[in-house]
Design a protein around this motif. Structure first.
Motif, PDB file in Angstrom:
ATOM      1  N   THR A  23      14.004  -2.926  -8.041  1.00 19.72           N
ATOM      2  CA  THR A  23      13.381  -3.586  -6.885  1.00 19.72           C
ATOM      3  C   THR A  23      12.295  -2.699  -6.287  1.00 19.72           C
ATOM      4  N   LEU A  24      12.599  -1.424  -6.152  1.00 18.74           N
ATOM      5  CA  LEU A  24      11.634  -0.484  -5.567  1.00 18.74           C
ATOM      6  C   LEU A  24      10.432  -0.263  -6.479  1.00 18.74           C
ATOM      7  N   LEU A  26       9.032  -2.359  -8.346  1.00 20.45           N
ATOM      8  CA  LEU A  26       8.140  -3.504  -8.242  1.00 20.45           C
ATOM      9  C   LEU A  26       7.351  -3.500  -6.932  1.00 20.45           C
ATOM     10  N   LYS A  27       7.771  -2.647  -5.994  1.00 23.93           N
ATOM     11  CA  LYS A  27       7.088  -2.547  -4.704  1.00 23.93           C
ATOM     12  C   LYS A  27       6.157  -1.349  -4.613  1.00 23.93           C
ATOM     13  N   LYS A  28       6.553  -0.230  -5.249  1.00 22.86           N
ATOM     14  CA  LYS A  28       5.724   0.973  -5.161  1.00 22.86           C
ATOM     15  C   LYS A  28       5.879   1.840  -6.406  1.00 22.86           C
ATOM     16  N   ASP A  29       4.995   2.830  -6.544  1.00 25.13           N
ATOM     17  CA  ASP A  29       5.005   3.709  -7.712  1.00 25.13           C
ATOM     18  C   ASP A  29       6.300   4.498  -7.820  1.00 25.13           C
ATOM     19  N   TYR A  30       6.649   4.824  -9.058  1.00 25.60           N
ATOM     20  CA  TYR A  30       7.855   5.603  -9.333  1.00 25.60           C
ATOM     21  C   TYR A  30       7.876   6.905  -8.525  1.00 25.60           C
ATOM     22  N   VAL A  33       9.034   6.569  -4.947  1.00 27.11           N
ATOM     23  CA  VAL A  33      10.422   6.167  -4.696  1.00 27.11           C
ATOM     24  C   VAL A  33      11.274   7.419  -4.518  1.00 27.11           C
ATOM     25  N   ASP A  37      15.307   6.075  -0.498  1.00 33.45           N
ATOM     26  CA  ASP A  37      14.911   4.680  -0.702  1.00 33.45           C
ATOM     27  C   ASP A  37      15.942   3.946  -1.566  1.00 33.45           C
ATOM     28  N   GLU A  41      18.327   0.925  -0.323  1.00 33.36           N
ATOM     29  CA  GLU A  41      18.192  -0.388  -0.974  1.00 33.36           C
ATOM     30  C   GLU A  41      19.519  -0.848  -1.559  1.00 33.36           C
ATOM     31  N   ASP A 105       6.713  -7.612 -15.631  1.00 31.35           N
ATOM     32  CA  ASP A 105       6.313  -6.969 -14.372  1.00 31.35           C
ATOM     33  C   ASP A 105       6.898  -5.567 -14.266  1.00 31.35           C
ATOM     34  N   ALA A 109       4.796  -2.102 -14.330  1.00 30.93           N
ATOM     35  CA  ALA A 109       4.926  -1.205 -13.176  1.00 30.93           C
ATOM     36  C   ALA A 109       5.315   0.208 -13.608  1.00 30.93           C
TER      37      ALA A 109
END
Length: 186
Positions: A23-24, A26-30, A33, A37, A41, A105, A109
């Motif tokens: 989930t993370l 898909l929201k921001k770069d590795y 994270v 976080d 989550e 996706d 990512a």
């Protein structure tokens, strides 16, 4: 890492942590994270995270064990299905393309940055093990002038990874069956 003796609570926690990581991603770069976080989550404690994994990279790597098991099963099934009395070699190929397409996706990512390096190395190792397994099953003892087995493994895996990344760079527009057919023709 998962093992056969892992209890249900541990499996549930590990699944929550893997899902949180995805989930993370898909929201921001590795790189962006953090463990905080991930545990936030997943709604688990930091100590719970460290009871299962040594860090974020370990969590990422362990996520590929399901893929490994799945590809091994597919390889075994493909090997059992003979075509013209010959086993279907590289039985993981189409399955890997299909898996990539169904998680496009996530793969896109993860490809860039440090997370991508870990992912690509994990995939490369899984595929190398699968190719080695096929070579063991299909080739007789080699002669002195034969190409070394490990060179064959690295050649096939390198070619596969080149096709896979080329396909991803083009947003996987071709269907998995078509890209698999093209890979096999080469």
């Amino acid at each position: 890492m998962l093992d056969k003796k892992t209890d249900r609570r541990s499996l549930r926690t590990q699944t929550l942590l893997h899902e949180a990581l995805i989930t993370l991603f898909l929201k921001k770069d590795y790189e962006a994270v953090t463990i905080k976080d991930i545990v936030d989550e997943a709604n688990v404690g930091r100590s719970t995270f460290y009871a299962h994994f040594t860090g974020k990279d370990d969590l990422l790597r362990s996520g590929f064990e399901k893929l490994r098991a799945f590809l091994i099963d597919q390889q075994r099934d493909a090997f059992a299905k003979k075509q013209n009395d010959e086993p279907r070699l590289l039985g993981f190929s189409l399955t890997m393309f299909e898996h990539t397409r169904s998680h496009i996706d996530l793969y896109r990512a993860l490809i860039g940055g440090r997370g991508g390096i870990i992912c690509l190395n994990c995939i490369r190792q899984i595929l190398a093990d699968l190719v080695r397994n096929e070579l063991t099953e299909t080739t007789a003892k080699s002669s002195a002038d034969a190409v070394p087995e490990e060179l064959v493994v690295q050649y096939v895996v390198g070619a596969y990874m080149a096709v896979l990344t080329w396909w991803l760079d083009r947003k996987a527009k071709l269907p998995p069956e078509k890209i698999d057919e093209m890979f096999r023709r080469m």
